[in-house]
Design a protein around this motif. Structure first.
Motif, PDB file in Angstrom:
ATOM      1  N   TYR A 104     -46.661 -40.364  11.061  1.00 10.14           N
ATOM      2  CA  TYR A 104     -46.730 -40.506   9.606  1.00 10.14           C
ATOM      3  C   TYR A 104     -47.133 -39.204   8.928  1.00 10.14           C
ATOM      4  O   TYR A 104     -46.851 -38.993   7.755  1.00 10.14           O
ATOM      5  N   ARG A 105     -47.756 -38.313   9.656  1.00 12.60           N
ATOM      6  CA  ARG A 105     -48.198 -37.038   9.070  1.00 12.60           C
ATOM      7  C   ARG A 105     -47.020 -36.183   8.604  1.00 12.60           C
ATOM      8  O   ARG A 105     -47.201 -35.288   7.783  1.00 12.60           O
TER       9      ARG A 105
ATOM     10  N   ILE B 266     -46.197 -38.505   5.065  1.00 11.74           N
ATOM     11  CA  ILE B 266     -47.226 -38.666   4.040  1.00 11.74           C
ATOM     12  C   ILE B 266     -47.914 -37.322   3.820  1.00 11.74           C
ATOM     13  O   ILE B 266     -48.296 -36.659   4.777  1.00 11.74           O
TER      14      ILE B 266
ATOM     15  N   PRO C  73     -52.714 -39.740  -1.287  1.00  9.24           N
ATOM     16  CA  PRO C  73     -51.664 -39.584  -0.281  1.00  9.24           C
ATOM     17  C   PRO C  73     -50.359 -40.186  -0.810  1.00  9.24           C
ATOM     18  O   PRO C  73     -50.351 -41.316  -1.306  1.00  9.24           O
TER      19      PRO C  73
ATOM     20  N   CYS D  43     -46.470 -45.479   5.544  1.00  7.76           N
ATOM     21  CA  CYS D  43     -47.603 -45.865   4.690  1.00  7.76           C
ATOM     22  C   CYS D  43     -48.510 -46.837   5.427  1.00  7.76           C
ATOM     23  O   CYS D  43     -49.739 -46.709   5.382  1.00  7.76           O
TER      24      CYS D  43
ATOM     25  N   TRP E 114     -50.371 -44.918   8.098  1.00 11.43           N
ATOM     26  CA  TRP E 114     -51.447 -44.120   7.507  1.00 11.43           C
ATOM     27  C   TRP E 114     -52.672 -44.998   7.250  1.00 11.43           C
ATOM     28  O   TRP E 114     -53.796 -44.622   7.579  1.00 11.43           O
TER      29      TRP E 114
ATOM     30  N   ARG F 250     -56.327 -44.737   9.024  1.00 10.25           N
ATOM     31  CA  ARG F 250     -57.523 -44.549   8.202  1.00 10.25           C
ATOM     32  C   ARG F 250     -58.560 -45.612   8.534  1.00 10.25           C
ATOM     33  O   ARG F 250     -59.739 -45.308   8.684  1.00 10.25           O
TER      34      ARG F 250
END
Length: 75
Positions: free
Chosen positions: A3-4, A7, A18, A58, A61, A65
């Motif tokens: 995802y890096r 996002i 983000p 998304c 992410w 988190r």
């Protein structure tokens, strides 16, 4: 999926929230739509320039988190 690569955080876009790279759509927007009951296909219908991979990024992410949240218990 990484995802890096999808996002990004830019302090000049959406106050540093983000966002999906190349858009002003934040991770929060996508999560909010899904929390309101929209599914991926409905989001794609409303935002045809998005991809399934971006929506899943998304979610990834948010999961990452949450994985890094630590609870501190004070006595």
């Amino acid at each position: 999926m990484n995802y890096r690569e999808i996002i990004s955080i830019n302090p000049n876009i959406r106050f540093g929230r983000p966002c999906i790279t190349g858009t002003r759509i934040s991770v929060y927007d996508v999560l909010g739509w899904m929390a309101a009951g929209m599914n991926i296909d409905e989001i794609l219908d409303d935002f045809p320039h998005l991809t399934r991979e971006q929506i899943l990024a998304c979610l990834a992410w948010a999961a990452d988190r949450d994985h890094h949240v630590k609870v501190v218990v004070s006595e």
